[in-house]
Design a protein around this motif. Structure first.
Motif, PDB file in Angstrom:
ATOM      1  N   ASP A 306       2.620 -32.344  12.578  1.00  0.00           N
ATOM      2  CA  ASP A 306       2.936 -32.864  13.910  1.00  0.00           C
ATOM      3  C   ASP A 306       4.236 -33.643  13.853  1.00  0.00           C
ATOM      4  O   ASP A 306       4.704 -34.040  12.777  1.00  0.00           O
ATOM      5  CB  ASP A 306       1.824 -33.772  14.424  1.00  0.00           C
ATOM      6  N   HIS A 313      -0.765 -39.641  18.455  1.00  0.00           N
ATOM      7  CA  HIS A 313      -1.953 -39.130  19.138  1.00  0.00           C
ATOM      8  C   HIS A 313      -2.954 -38.596  18.112  1.00  0.00           C
ATOM      9  O   HIS A 313      -4.163 -38.840  18.217  1.00  0.00           O
ATOM     10  CB  HIS A 313      -1.568 -38.019  20.117  1.00  0.00           C
ATOM     11  N   ARG A 314      -2.449 -37.882  17.133  1.00  0.00           N
ATOM     12  CA  ARG A 314      -3.325 -37.340  16.086  1.00  0.00           C
ATOM     13  C   ARG A 314      -3.884 -38.453  15.208  1.00  0.00           C
ATOM     14  O   ARG A 314      -5.059 -38.429  14.819  1.00  0.00           O
ATOM     15  CB  ARG A 314      -2.545 -36.339  15.241  1.00  0.00           C
ATOM     16  N   ASN A 317      -6.734 -40.215  16.846  1.00  0.00           N
ATOM     17  CA  ASN A 317      -7.975 -39.454  16.709  1.00  0.00           C
ATOM     18  C   ASN A 317      -8.585 -39.664  15.323  1.00  0.00           C
ATOM     19  O   ASN A 317      -9.803 -39.835  15.183  1.00  0.00           O
ATOM     20  CB  ASN A 317      -7.702 -37.972  16.949  1.00  0.00           C
ATOM     21  N   ASP A 318      -7.747 -39.663  14.292  1.00  0.00           N
ATOM     22  CA  ASP A 318      -8.242 -39.905  12.932  1.00  0.00           C
ATOM     23  C   ASP A 318      -8.831 -41.304  12.809  1.00  0.00           C
ATOM     24  O   ASP A 318      -9.893 -41.494  12.195  1.00  0.00           O
ATOM     25  CB  ASP A 318      -7.101 -39.741  11.919  1.00  0.00           C
TER      26      ASP A 318
END
Length: 411
Positions: A306, A313-314, A317-318
């Protein structure tokens, strides 16, 4: 390729899998559905709370985002919000990433690349550099040597995930050899996977490929040999004629050299032979460097996960998953314990369960997990020992907390 993992600070399973792994112990057979419900509610609560984290990151990153397609209305916001770097560091901590230290980076710069290329990075181009990694393992891989006739086994440190944040100096002067992204004041945020520590240099935007000594010898030795052949066979007559002309013009020789049509053709043939030889050697050099650049580009293509705003954003989530998994595990072990547990006892029980039941060595974040459960009211502490509230009561408290998110605070 063989691999030996060190202890993970993050939990290498999905949240849903953690719930089912706990239930596989058959210690909550009657309350299995209630436990799944509590796990789902925890996940939704963390998801809602991390939405605020993402919004804060978006606002802090707005002026730095190189991919932004929105306009700035010029409205000054008078607030004391944390900087983007501070928010990013906090998010990476929650996602159980660890900073790549300067010692690790210096070690990477001295180690040989696994891709048989020599890389160079000029760190003076940057005003800020931050590297974070998650999931470190020691791997062994067999690589061909001697043009594929032999092979050797090498051992190296590998990072499962690497986050890179870079800010180019404000006074940076763009050069013709630089990438377009290397412009003054630009920021780059990237996420990569499966990066050998020895190849951390390839993650930087100003990485330059340089010839190793072996590559220079592979080009230079054949060039010298073929140069000698060209000199003695194709340039011999031209050099003799040219030497006679120069000697006569300088007064060294009294015998004039006749420059007729045949002599001109000999000289032209020599010039073309020399030009062709030099062009061939230059092409060999450029083609070899091009192959190295292609290897570097292909390697980065498959490792890049990414870029820029997509990275946090990723990461959010993690981090959300990690927070949820830690809370679920700590609550489950307190719920199924026969008596209250001390902090160290709970930490050891969870780590032993992963190692003996699932063959996975982790370094469980016990302090973080207990703090979340105490904040949510799912755990009680008495004289340094912890116990959980019943499942039904926990579901009621989480439901009440969710409802209160949307109730306006009264003055």
């Amino acid at each position: 390729m063989t691999e030996k993992n060190s202890k993970f600070r993050f939990i290498p399973y999905r949240r849903r899998d953690i719930v089912e792994m706990c239930l596989r112990d058959n210690r909550l057979a009657v309350e299995a559905e209630d436990f799944r419900q509590l796990g789902y509610m925890l996940d939704q609560i963390f998801h809602f709370e991390f939405h605020q984290v993402i919004e804060a990151l978006k606002n802090a990153y707005a002026d730095l985002d190189p991919d932004s397609d929105t306009r700035n209305p010029g409205i000054d916001e008078q607030d004391a919000s944390p900087s983007f770097v501070q928010l990013l560091d906090g998010l990476l901590e929650k996602a159980n990433y660890e900073r790549v230290t300067e010692a690790d980076l210096n070690q990477a710069l001295t180690e040989s690349s696994l891709f048989k290329i020599r890389l160079h990075v000029d760190f003076d181009d940057f005003s800020e550099v931050s590297l974070f990694a998650r999931g470190q393992s020691t791997r062994q891989e067999t690589l061909p040597t001697w043009f594929g006739l032999r092979s050797k086994s090498i051992e190296f440190i590998n990072y499962d995930r690497v986050v890179v944040y870079i800010r180019i100096r404000d006074d940076y002067e763009h050069g013709k050899q630089d990438f377009a992204s290397c412009r003054a004041g630009a920021t780059l945020l990237k996420l990569f996977r499966n990066v050998p520590r020895a190849d951390l240099e390839m993650l930087f935007p100003n990485t330059r490929v340089r010839m190793r000594l072996l590559d220079k010898l592979l080009i230079g030795i054949p060039a010298l040999v073929s140069g000698g052949v060209v000199l003695t066979t194709k340039l011999g007559a031209s050099l003799v004629l040219l030497g006679s002309l120069v000697g006569y013009w300088l007064g060294v020789s009294s015998q004039p050299a006749e420059l007729n049509q045949a002599g001109i053709m000999v000289l032209l043939a020599g010039v073309f032979a020399l030009g062709g030889y030099l062009w061939k050697q230059f092409s060999n050099f450029k083609n070899r460097k091009l192959r190295f650049m292609q290897a570097l580009t292909q390697n980065l293509y498959f490792k890049n996960l990414d870029n820029n705003a997509g990275v946090f954003h990723r990461l959010a989530n993690d981090a959300e998953e990690e927070e949820s998994k830690e809370a679920i595990l700590a609550y489950y072990f307190l719920l199924t314990a026969e008596e209250s547990l001390a902090r160290a006892e709970l930490d050891k029980a969870i780590e032993n369960w992963f190692e003996t039941r699932w063959n996975c060595a982790i370094d469980f974040e016990i302090d973080d997990a207990l703090q979340k459960l105490l904040t949510l009211g799912l755990v009680k502490e008495d004289d340094g020992r912890f116990c959980s509230i019943p499942l039904a009561e926990g579901i009621r408290l989480l439901d009440q907390r969710w409802d209160n998110y949307f109730v306006a605070e009264s003055n």
